[in-house]
Design a protein around this motif. Structure first.
Motif, PDB file in Angstrom:
ATOM      1  N   GLN A  23       0.828  -1.209   0.000  1.00 40.97           N
ATOM      2  CA  GLN A  23       0.000   0.000   0.000  1.00 40.97           C
ATOM      3  C   GLN A  23       0.861   1.258   0.000  1.00 40.97           C
ATOM      4  OE1 GLN A  23      -2.506  -0.816   3.410  1.00 40.97           O
ATOM      5  NE2 GLN A  23      -4.091  -1.758   2.128  1.00 40.97           N
ATOM      6  N   ALA A  24       1.968   1.252   0.719  1.00 40.24           N
ATOM      7  CA  ALA A  24       2.858   2.418   0.746  1.00 40.24           C
ATOM      8  C   ALA A  24       3.432   2.711  -0.628  1.00 40.24           C
ATOM      9  CB  ALA A  24       3.993   2.189   1.746  1.00 40.24           C
ATOM     10  N   ARG A  25       3.535   1.685  -1.467  1.00 38.46           N
ATOM     11  CA  ARG A  25       4.054   1.870  -2.820  1.00 38.46           C
ATOM     12  C   ARG A  25       2.941   2.133  -3.839  1.00 38.46           C
ATOM     13  NH1 ARG A  25       7.553  -0.229   0.205  1.00 38.46           N
ATOM     14  NH2 ARG A  25       9.756  -0.393  -0.250  1.00 38.46           N
ATOM     15  N   GLY A  26       1.690   2.139  -3.354  1.00 36.42           N
ATOM     16  CA  GLY A  26       0.564   2.432  -4.234  1.00 36.42           C
ATOM     17  C   GLY A  26       0.305   1.356  -5.271  1.00 36.42           C
ATOM     18  N   VAL A  27       0.586   0.102  -4.927  1.00 36.76           N
ATOM     19  CA  VAL A  27       0.409  -1.017  -5.857  1.00 36.76           C
ATOM     20  C   VAL A  27      -0.812  -1.821  -5.423  1.00 36.76           C
ATOM     21  CG1 VAL A  27       1.476  -3.102  -6.802  1.00 36.76           C
ATOM     22  CG2 VAL A  27       2.895  -1.125  -6.258  1.00 36.76           C
ATOM     23  N   SER A  28      -1.675  -2.132  -6.356  1.00 35.26           N
ATOM     24  CA  SER A  28      -2.864  -2.930  -6.031  1.00 35.26           C
ATOM     25  C   SER A  28      -2.468  -4.390  -5.794  1.00 35.26           C
ATOM     26  CB  SER A  28      -3.891  -2.867  -7.160  1.00 35.26           C
ATOM     27  OG  SER A  28      -3.429  -3.605  -8.284  1.00 35.26           O
ATOM     28  N   LEU A  29      -3.329  -5.115  -5.109  1.00 33.11           N
ATOM     29  CA  LEU A  29      -3.129  -6.534  -4.873  1.00 33.11           C
ATOM     30  C   LEU A  29      -2.986  -7.277  -6.207  1.00 33.11           C
ATOM     31  CD1 LEU A  29      -3.283  -8.546  -2.329  1.00 33.11           C
ATOM     32  CD2 LEU A  29      -5.518  -9.106  -3.240  1.00 33.11           C
ATOM     33  N   SER A  30      -3.864  -6.965  -7.145  1.00 33.05           N
ATOM     34  CA  SER A  30      -3.830  -7.624  -8.462  1.00 33.05           C
ATOM     35  C   SER A  30      -2.520  -7.363  -9.188  1.00 33.05           C
ATOM     36  CB  SER A  30      -4.985  -7.141  -9.338  1.00 33.05           C
ATOM     37  OG  SER A  30      -6.212  -7.502  -8.772  1.00 33.05           O
ATOM     38  N   GLU A  31      -2.079  -6.111  -9.150  1.00 34.27           N
ATOM     39  CA  GLU A  31      -0.855  -5.748  -9.862  1.00 34.27           C
ATOM     40  C   GLU A  31       0.368  -6.425  -9.249  1.00 34.27           C
ATOM     41  OE1 GLU A  31       1.700  -4.246 -12.673  1.00 34.27           O
ATOM     42  OE2 GLU A  31      -0.484  -4.362 -12.718  1.00 34.27           O
ATOM     43  N   LEU A  32       0.452  -6.442  -7.921  1.00 34.26           N
ATOM     44  CA  LEU A  32       1.601  -7.084  -7.280  1.00 34.26           C
ATOM     45  C   LEU A  32       1.604  -8.583  -7.566  1.00 34.26           C
ATOM     46  CD1 LEU A  32       4.133  -7.016  -5.573  1.00 34.26           C
ATOM     47  CD2 LEU A  32       2.675  -7.123  -3.530  1.00 34.26           C
ATOM     48  N   ALA A  33       0.437  -9.209  -7.495  1.00 34.13           N
ATOM     49  CA  ALA A  33       0.350 -10.647  -7.788  1.00 34.13           C
ATOM     50  C   ALA A  33       0.825 -10.925  -9.215  1.00 34.13           C
ATOM     51  CB  ALA A  33      -1.076 -11.145  -7.582  1.00 34.13           C
ATOM     52  N   LYS A  34       0.400 -10.100 -10.139  1.00 35.71           N
ATOM     53  CA  LYS A  34       0.791 -10.266 -11.546  1.00 35.71           C
ATOM     54  C   LYS A  34       2.302 -10.107 -11.703  1.00 35.71           C
ATOM     55  CE  LYS A  34       0.033  -8.204 -16.079  1.00 35.71           C
ATOM     56  NZ  LYS A  34      -0.635  -7.106 -16.795  1.00 35.71           N
ATOM     57  N   ARG A  35       2.860  -9.056 -11.118  1.00 40.83           N
ATOM     58  CA  ARG A  35       4.305  -8.806 -11.220  1.00 40.83           C
ATOM     59  C   ARG A  35       5.113  -9.939 -10.601  1.00 40.83           C
ATOM     60  NH1 ARG A  35       4.943  -2.597  -9.092  1.00 40.83           N
ATOM     61  NH2 ARG A  35       3.615  -1.589 -10.638  1.00 40.83           N
ATOM     62  N   ALA A  36       4.618 -10.485  -9.485  1.00 40.27           N
ATOM     63  CA  ALA A  36       5.337 -11.543  -8.766  1.00 40.27           C
ATOM     64  C   ALA A  36       5.123 -12.924  -9.391  1.00 40.27           C
ATOM     65  CB  ALA A  36       4.911 -11.569  -7.300  1.00 40.27           C
ATOM     66  N   GLY A  37       4.182 -13.021 -10.324  1.00 41.68           N
ATOM     67  CA  GLY A  37       3.928 -14.302 -10.976  1.00 41.68           C
ATOM     68  C   GLY A  37       3.197 -15.297 -10.091  1.00 41.68           C
ATOM     69  N   ILE A  38       2.346 -14.766  -9.192  1.00 43.91           N
ATOM     70  CA  ILE A  38       1.560 -15.637  -8.319  1.00 43.91           C
ATOM     71  C   ILE A  38       0.086 -15.273  -8.456  1.00 43.91           C
ATOM     72  CG2 ILE A  38       3.453 -15.957  -6.676  1.00 43.91           C
ATOM     73  CD1 ILE A  38       2.061 -13.936  -4.830  1.00 43.91           C
ATOM     74  N   GLY A  39      -0.781 -16.115  -7.967  1.00 41.78           N
ATOM     75  CA  GLY A  39      -2.209 -15.848  -8.040  1.00 41.78           C
ATOM     76  C   GLY A  39      -2.630 -14.753  -7.068  1.00 41.78           C
ATOM     77  N   LYS A  40      -3.659 -14.017  -7.447  1.00 48.26           N
ATOM     78  CA  LYS A  40      -4.198 -12.968  -6.581  1.00 48.26           C
ATOM     79  C   LYS A  40      -4.700 -13.573  -5.268  1.00 48.26           C
ATOM     80  CE  LYS A  40      -7.702  -9.332  -6.505  1.00 48.26           C
ATOM     81  NZ  LYS A  40      -8.794  -8.701  -7.266  1.00 48.26           N
ATOM     82  N   ALA A  41      -5.323 -14.736  -5.340  1.00 49.82           N
ATOM     83  CA  ALA A  41      -5.822 -15.396  -4.121  1.00 49.82           C
ATOM     84  C   ALA A  41      -4.665 -15.798  -3.210  1.00 49.82           C
ATOM     85  CB  ALA A  41      -6.665 -16.616  -4.478  1.00 49.82           C
ATOM     86  N   THR A  42      -3.556 -16.215  -3.805  1.00 45.35           N
ATOM     87  CA  THR A  42      -2.375 -16.563  -3.012  1.00 45.35           C
ATOM     88  C   THR A  42      -1.861 -15.341  -2.269  1.00 45.35           C
ATOM     89  OG1 THR A  42      -1.744 -18.359  -4.490  1.00 45.35           O
ATOM     90  CG2 THR A  42       0.007 -17.424  -3.116  1.00 45.35           C
ATOM     91  N   LEU A  43      -1.702 -14.222  -2.989  1.00 44.28           N
ATOM     92  CA  LEU A  43      -1.216 -13.003  -2.356  1.00 44.28           C
ATOM     93  C   LEU A  43      -2.179 -12.520  -1.281  1.00 44.28           C
ATOM     94  CD1 LEU A  43       0.844 -10.767  -2.033  1.00 44.28           C
ATOM     95  CD2 LEU A  43      -0.243  -9.577  -3.951  1.00 44.28           C
ATOM     96  N   SER A  44      -3.470 -12.580  -1.554  1.00 50.96           N
ATOM     97  CA  SER A  44      -4.457 -12.180  -0.565  1.00 50.96           C
ATOM     98  C   SER A  44      -4.339 -13.038   0.689  1.00 50.96           C
ATOM     99  CB  SER A  44      -5.868 -12.286  -1.151  1.00 50.96           C
ATOM    100  OG  SER A  44      -6.829 -11.960  -0.178  1.00 50.96           O
ATOM    101  N   GLY A  45      -4.175 -14.345   0.507  1.00 47.13           N
ATOM    102  CA  GLY A  45      -4.017 -15.251   1.644  1.00 47.13           C
ATOM    103  C   GLY A  45      -2.757 -14.976   2.441  1.00 47.13           C
ATOM    104  N   VAL A  46      -1.675 -14.607   1.743  1.00 48.60           N
ATOM    105  CA  VAL A  46      -0.434 -14.257   2.443  1.00 48.60           C
ATOM    106  C   VAL A  46      -0.651 -12.990   3.261  1.00 48.60           C
ATOM    107  CG1 VAL A  46       1.965 -13.500   2.147  1.00 48.60           C
ATOM    108  CG2 VAL A  46       1.079 -15.398   0.772  1.00 48.60           C
ATOM    109  N   GLU A  47      -1.289 -11.986   2.652  1.00 54.19           N
ATOM    110  CA  GLU A  47      -1.504 -10.715   3.348  1.00 54.19           C
ATOM    111  C   GLU A  47      -2.452 -10.843   4.542  1.00 54.19           C
ATOM    112  OE1 GLU A  47      -2.543  -7.390   0.893  1.00 54.19           O
ATOM    113  OE2 GLU A  47      -0.576  -7.345  -0.064  1.00 54.19           O
ATOM    114  N   THR A  48      -3.416 -11.719   4.464  1.00 50.22           N
ATOM    115  CA  THR A  48      -4.357 -11.880   5.579  1.00 50.22           C
ATOM    116  C   THR A  48      -3.861 -12.885   6.621  1.00 50.22           C
ATOM    117  OG1 THR A  48      -5.604 -13.591   4.395  1.00 50.22           O
ATOM    118  CG2 THR A  48      -6.377 -11.295   4.173  1.00 50.22           C
ATOM    119  N   GLY A  49      -2.757 -13.567   6.309  1.00 56.46           N
ATOM    120  CA  GLY A  49      -2.197 -14.520   7.265  1.00 56.46           C
ATOM    121  C   GLY A  49      -2.864 -15.878   7.240  1.00 56.46           C
ATOM    122  N   THR A  50      -3.702 -16.139   6.232  1.00 57.03           N
ATOM    123  CA  THR A  50      -4.367 -17.441   6.148  1.00 57.03           C
ATOM    124  C   THR A  50      -3.535 -18.445   5.356  1.00 57.03           C
ATOM    125  OG1 THR A  50      -5.629 -16.747   4.197  1.00 57.03           O
ATOM    126  CG2 THR A  50      -6.668 -16.438   6.370  1.00 57.03           C
TER     127      THR A  50
END
Length: 184
Positions: A23-50
């Motif tokens: 968020q400090a870098r102004g990057v959306s969840l979707s954009e970061l997931a795409k750049r990192a080559g991982i699924g949006k659901a994976t990134l969301s799960g990492v961020e929520t701690g699940t």
């Protein structure tokens, strides 16, 4: 074989740090997931701690945020063990100067399995000193080989890997050097 979790730290704490960095870098969840080559659901799960992500996933995410992996982990009073597909790494120390952050690891690579790591952000380099075994490491298409007492290093802003050769476990140190401020 199921991938091992990258660390034994509270995933919610790591996820919160990742979310704040994103968020400090102004990057959306979707954009970061795409750049990192991982699924949006994976990134969301990492961020929520699940989700307790693999080391490869954390490196892919932090590379796209332009920070060392130590930026999302607690500085441990004792070495913190992280696990990848073929590597166990104990984070021994994180230290900084004005323009560079360093992470020092003690690593163990068992024979017969290859660790493939995503590219880190521009300017990151890795420096390995082997104590036992024979290691091939470095850029995927141009790996370097080191035996006991040898040192190898490479720019790690390309996909790279680690593989132990022969019957012996590789024991080594890994020094990762990150520019303090990612290039624009």
């Amino acid at each position: 074989m199921d991938p091992l979790p990258a660390f034994d730290q509270d995933p919610a704490v790591v996820g919160d740090r990742l979310r704040r960095l994103r968020q400090a870098r102004g990057v959306s969840l979707s954009e970061l997931a795409k750049r990192a080559g991982i699924g949006k659901a994976t990134l969301s799960g990492v961020e929520t701690g699940t989700r307790n992500p693999t080391l490869e996933t954390l490196w892919a995410i932090t590379a796209q945020l332009g920070v060392p992996i130590g930026a999302i982990l607690d500085s441990p009073p004792e070495p913190r063990t992280m696990r990848g597909a073929a590597i166990e790494a104990d984070l021994l120390e994180v230290f900084e100067d004005d323009s560079v952050t360093y992470e020092l690891y003690r690593v163990r690579v068992p024979p017969g399995v290859t660790q493939t790591s995503p590219a880190h952000h521009k300017g990151v380099s890795e420096h390995v000193t082997v104590f036992t075994g024979t290691l091939s490491a470095g850029p995927i298409h141009e790996p370097l080989t080191a035996g006991p007492g040898d040192h190898i290093s490479w720019l790690a802003d390309v996909p790279h890997g680690y593989r132990a050769h022969g019957p012996d476990v590789v024991r080594a140190t890994l020094l990762m050097r990150y520019p303090a401020k990612p290039p624009a």
